[in-house]
Design a protein around this motif. Structure first.
Motif, short mmCIF file in Angstrom:
data_model
loop_
_atom_site.label_atom_id
_atom_site.label_comp_id
_atom_site.label_asym_id
_atom_site.label_seq_id
_atom_site.Cartn_x
_atom_site.Cartn_y
_atom_site.Cartn_z
N THR A 107 0.85 -1.19 0.00
CA THR A 107 0.00 0.00 0.00
C THR A 107 0.89 1.24 0.00
OG1 THR A 107 -1.74 -1.17 1.23
CG2 THR A 107 -1.78 1.25 1.26
N ASP A 108 0.78 2.05 -1.04
CA ASP A 108 1.58 3.27 -1.17
C ASP A 108 0.76 4.48 -0.75
OD1 ASP A 108 3.43 1.56 -2.24
OD2 ASP A 108 3.17 2.22 -4.31
N VAL A 109 1.25 5.20 0.24
CA VAL A 109 0.61 6.42 0.73
C VAL A 109 1.42 7.61 0.24
CG1 VAL A 109 -0.11 7.71 2.77
CG2 VAL A 109 -0.27 5.21 2.76
N VAL A 110 0.75 8.52 -0.49
CA VAL A 110 1.41 9.69 -1.07
C VAL A 110 0.56 10.92 -0.77
CG1 VAL A 110 2.31 10.79 -3.15
CG2 VAL A 110 2.44 8.29 -2.91
N GLY A 111 0.98 11.72 0.20
CA GLY A 111 0.22 12.90 0.56
C GLY A 111 0.02 12.98 2.06
N ALA A 112 -0.87 13.84 2.49
CA ALA A 112 -1.10 14.11 3.91
C ALA A 112 -2.34 13.37 4.42
CB ALA A 112 -1.27 15.61 4.14
N PRO A 113 -2.17 12.34 5.26
CA PRO A 113 -3.34 11.68 5.86
C PRO A 113 -4.10 12.64 6.77
CG PRO A 113 -1.35 10.34 6.08
CD PRO A 113 -0.91 11.72 5.65
N LYS A 114 -5.34 12.27 7.06
CA LYS A 114 -6.15 13.05 8.00
C LYS A 114 -6.82 12.11 8.98
CE LYS A 114 -7.17 17.22 5.35
NZ LYS A 114 -8.22 18.16 4.87
N ALA A 115 -7.06 12.62 10.19
CA ALA A 115 -7.77 11.85 11.21
C ALA A 115 -8.85 12.74 11.82
CB ALA A 115 -6.81 11.38 12.29
N THR A 116 -10.00 12.17 12.07
CA THR A 116 -11.07 12.86 12.78
C THR A 116 -11.24 12.18 14.13
OG1 THR A 116 -12.19 13.48 10.73
CG2 THR A 116 -13.50 13.53 12.74
N LEU A 117 -11.17 12.96 15.20
CA LEU A 117 -11.15 12.42 16.55
C LEU A 117 -12.16 13.12 17.45
CD1 LEU A 117 -7.26 12.49 17.06
CD2 LEU A 117 -8.64 10.48 16.51
N LYS A 118 -12.55 12.41 18.48
CA LYS A 118 -13.32 12.99 19.59
C LYS A 118 -12.72 12.44 20.87
CE LYS A 118 -16.89 14.94 21.76
NZ LYS A 118 -16.58 14.53 23.15
N VAL A 119 -12.27 13.31 21.75
CA VAL A 119 -11.65 12.88 22.99
C VAL A 119 -12.47 13.40 24.17
CG1 VAL A 119 -9.35 12.82 21.96
CG2 VAL A 119 -10.11 14.90 23.13
N ILE A 120 -12.32 12.72 25.30
CA ILE A 120 -13.00 13.12 26.53
C ILE A 120 -11.92 13.48 27.55
CG2 ILE A 120 -14.55 12.40 28.39
CD1 ILE A 120 -15.65 10.29 26.36
N SER A 121 -11.96 14.72 28.04
CA SER A 121 -10.96 15.17 29.01
C SER A 121 -11.58 16.20 29.94
CB SER A 121 -9.75 15.77 28.29
OG SER A 121 -8.75 16.19 29.21
N THR A 161 -11.88 8.37 12.74
CA THR A 161 -11.46 7.80 11.45
C THR A 161 -10.06 8.28 11.09
OG1 THR A 161 -12.41 9.65 10.19
CG2 THR A 161 -13.84 7.73 10.59
N VAL A 162 -9.41 7.50 10.24
CA VAL A 162 -8.14 7.87 9.62
C VAL A 162 -8.30 7.72 8.12
CG1 VAL A 162 -5.69 7.33 9.37
CG2 VAL A 162 -6.77 7.13 11.61
N GLU A 163 -7.98 8.77 7.36
CA GLU A 163 -8.08 8.72 5.90
C GLU A 163 -6.69 8.84 5.29
OE1 GLU A 163 -11.73 10.80 4.18
OE2 GLU A 163 -11.46 11.84 6.10
N LEU A 164 -6.44 8.01 4.28
CA LEU A 164 -5.12 7.93 3.67
C LEU A 164 -5.20 8.21 2.17
CD1 LEU A 164 -3.94 4.57 5.29
CD2 LEU A 164 -3.39 6.88 6.07
N PRO A 165 -4.24 8.97 1.63
CA PRO A 165 -4.16 9.14 0.18
C PRO A 165 -3.36 7.97 -0.42
CG PRO A 165 -2.56 10.56 1.27
CD PRO A 165 -3.28 9.82 2.35
N VAL A 166 -4.06 6.94 -0.82
CA VAL A 166 -3.44 5.71 -1.30
C VAL A 166 -3.35 5.74 -2.82
CG1 VAL A 166 -3.68 3.20 -1.45
CG2 VAL A 166 -4.16 4.37 0.71
N VAL A 167 -2.17 5.39 -3.33
CA VAL A 167 -1.93 5.35 -4.77
C VAL A 167 -2.04 3.91 -5.24
CG1 VAL A 167 -0.23 5.73 -6.59
CG2 VAL A 167 -0.45 7.37 -4.72
#
Length: 592
Positions: free
Chosen positions: A472-486, A584-590
């Motif tokens: 799996t080739d990742v080329v670019g900037a991944p992104k993650a969407t999070l919700k934390v409890i603190s 979620t985690v999103e990846l720019p996969v080539v």
């Protein structure tokens, strides 16, 4: 010059070894064909309300005169260097060998040039460089009366001139072009788009919330600037600032002071953000019309690939001709020993390296106006998993988009389908000292060993995929969407001091079948969470990385990193997951 300073200078210059140069006085006869003359010059310019003497060297190719003109290449050093650094003065040599007039100068506040260090401010450093363009145009003389009449001109007073340089010598090109439309072509390498992101990165969406202080990089360069009396005897008096710190303009001093304080009261934070952006391309790229070849390094935690992408996107969207290359080396690795086939600053392999050939084609097109030259694809990137040095670059019409989404499961798995998410909650907490290590920021730059990245149990959370069934080739900037409890953060995050907000670090590991973990390019994504009661999106640094078949992708959020500032007080963090509500985690996969 100390070994560390020499390597720093090499890291942020851009040039190349070349043949014998003959130093001759102004007005002497040109040497035989194949050689060039080098003439030392001084220019007194006004910059930031001060009179500054700029120290420069003029490279004149053999046979170039008023009847046989040539375009010019203007370049300057990286931070801490000068015109005399091996990698900087070699730029003039390399392009003089190839028939270009070269003007190589020490940037303001460095070498034997006067004035304070002003972080490539377009109103100061850009204006000073514009005065050197006047010299190349033949409309002003050097302090000793030297004038030139042999630089190709598009019209009277408008010389054909390009700029090339790296890091500090990269941003100054954009600063100059924003002030002076006569600049015809740019090749900024391994440089910044926004110093607020570079030195105090905030990778959540809210730009008005300050980021997380990159203290190792920032203070390393600050101390280098302040140490000029030890590095350069008999400083020009214009380089001494008696009001605050010694060798920086006042606004830069105040910025460093605020960052090192660890506090972000609203008034000081606004001043910090406003100033850092004012000396960054992000604030003035609208004035840059010169065709620009953006070159950035994958191994670079100082100015990562996202900075180049931001500059590239802005220029392209406003119609400025621009292309982008993601080479292998940057400030964090490969500078003194580039990979086989890569542009090598010591060897000067312009014609035999991919990046070198692209630079030559860029200048041939926009400075020599040669027809039919192929300047290459819009986007190219180095692949470290390719064994053949002649086939390491892949090309694309644009940077790949996010194309694969993974979900954070409550049992610590990273799954490819929301229905596979298990319900569950896990907690980590920070200590009052850093418990994670990504890098020792200056280690790669000055050739020192650096311990492997690590995280301390209980101070981070991870989510890991099953072994991959294909590469799996990742080329670019991944992104993650999070919700934390603190809850502890929630009680204080709306105070007058933004430092009370939660800090965390997101990153991607590659886990081999034997359990060995690799932090991809040793890059992390610092975040000051805008509001822990709401989901937030994290942009990770751009990468080019192959996850081999059988390896696993691991996403981590950690409480600290010893290269950065951290949390005020202990703030436990819980992350909960369920099929209907998870990160979620999103990846720019080539797909090849």
């Amino acid at each position: 010059m100390s070994r560390s300073r020499a390597l720093l200078a090499a890291a942020i210059g851009t040039a190349l070894a070349a043949p014998l140069a003959l130093s001759v006085p102004a007005g002497a006869a040109a040497p035989a064909a194949g050689e060039y003359t080098v003439t030392a010059l001084k220019f007194t310019v006004e910059a930031g309300g001060r009179q500054c003497v700029v120290d420069a060297d003029l490279y004149r190719p053999a046979g170039v005169d008023a009847q046989h003109t040539a375009p010019a290449v203007l370049t300057t050093n990286g931070f801490g260097g000068s015109k005399s650094d091996g990698s900087t003065d070699a730029t003039g040599k390399a392009f003089a060998q190839r028939g270009y007039v070269g003007l190589v100068y020490s940037g303001l506040g460095f070498g034997k040039s006067g004035c304070l260090i002003s972080l490539d401010d377009p109103r100061i450093d850009g204006k000073a460089a514009s005065a050197l363009v006047d010299f190349l145009a033949g409309t002003r003389a050097a302090d000793d009366g030297t004038k030139v009449d042999y630089v190709t001109a598009d019209k009277k007073g408008d010389p054909r001139v390009g700029m090339i340089g790296g890091s500090y010598g990269g941003a100054v090109q954009l600063a100059t072009a924003s002030q002076d439309p006569r600049v015809d072509a740019l090749v900024p390498m391994i440089t910044w788009n926004d110093l607020t992101y570079s030195l105090d990165p905030q990778n959540a969406a809210d730009r008005d919330v300050p980021g997380v202080f990159k203290w190792q990089w920032t203070n390393g360069f600050y101390l280098m600037g302040e140490g000029q009396p030890l590095l350069v005897p008999s400083l020009d008096p214009s380089r001494i600032n008696k009001l605050s710190c010694l060798h920086f303009v006042d606004d830069a001093c105040e910025t460093i002071s605020t960052l090192n304080s660890g506090r972000y009261p609203a008034d000081r934070t606004k001043a910090l953000l406003d100033y850092a952006r004012s000396v960054s391309p992000v604030s003035y790229l609208k004035g840059v019309k010169a065709p620009t070849l953006v070159v950035q390094g994958q191994s670079d935690s100082l100015f990562n690939l996202n900075e180049a992408r931001a500059t590239y996107d802005t220029l392209r969207e406003q119609g400025t001709p621009t292309k982008m290359i993601w080479q292998s080396w940057g400030h964090s690795g490969g500078l003194t020993d580039p990979a086989s086939g890569e542009l090598n600053l010591a060897q000067g392999n312009l014609e035999t390296s991919y990046v070198g050939k692209r630079i030559l084609a860029w200048f041939d097109t926009y400075l020599r106006h040669e027809k039919g030259v192929d300047t290459g694809p819009a986007f190219a990137y180095y692949r470290d998993w390719i064994g053949d040095p002649n086939d390491t670059y892949a090309t694309a019409p644009s940077v790949p988009a996010l194309s694969r989404k993974l979900y954070l499961s409550g049992d610590g798995k990273l799954v490819d389908n929301r229905e596979k998410v298990a319900r569950g909650s896990r907690e980590y907490r920070n200590w009052l000292i850093p418990t994670s290590h990504s890098e020792s920021s200056l280690a790669g730059l000055i050739g020192l060993p650096d311990p492997a990245p690590h995280d301390t149990r209980g101070t981070y959370l991870d989510w890991t995929t099953e072994p991959l069934d294909r590469s799996t080739d990742v080329v670019g900037a991944p992104k993650a969407t999070l919700k934390v409890i603190s809850p502890r953060t929630e009680r204080v995050q709306n105070s007058d001091d933004a430092a009370d907000k939660l800090v965390l670090f997101a990153k991607l590991y590659d886990v081999a079948p034997d359990g060995t973990k690799t932090l991809v390019h040793r890059l992390v994504s610092p975040v000051r969470v805008p509001d822990v009661t709401r989901p937030f999106t994290v942009t990770l640094p751009g990468i080019v990385h192959r996850y081999e078949k059988g390896h696993r992708i691991q996403f981590v959020i950690a409480a600290s990193d010893d290269a950065y500032g951290g949390n005020k007080g202990v703030k436990p963090v819980t992350v909960s997951s369920s099929p209907e509500d998870t990160g979620t985690v999103e990846l720019p996969v080539v797909t090849e």
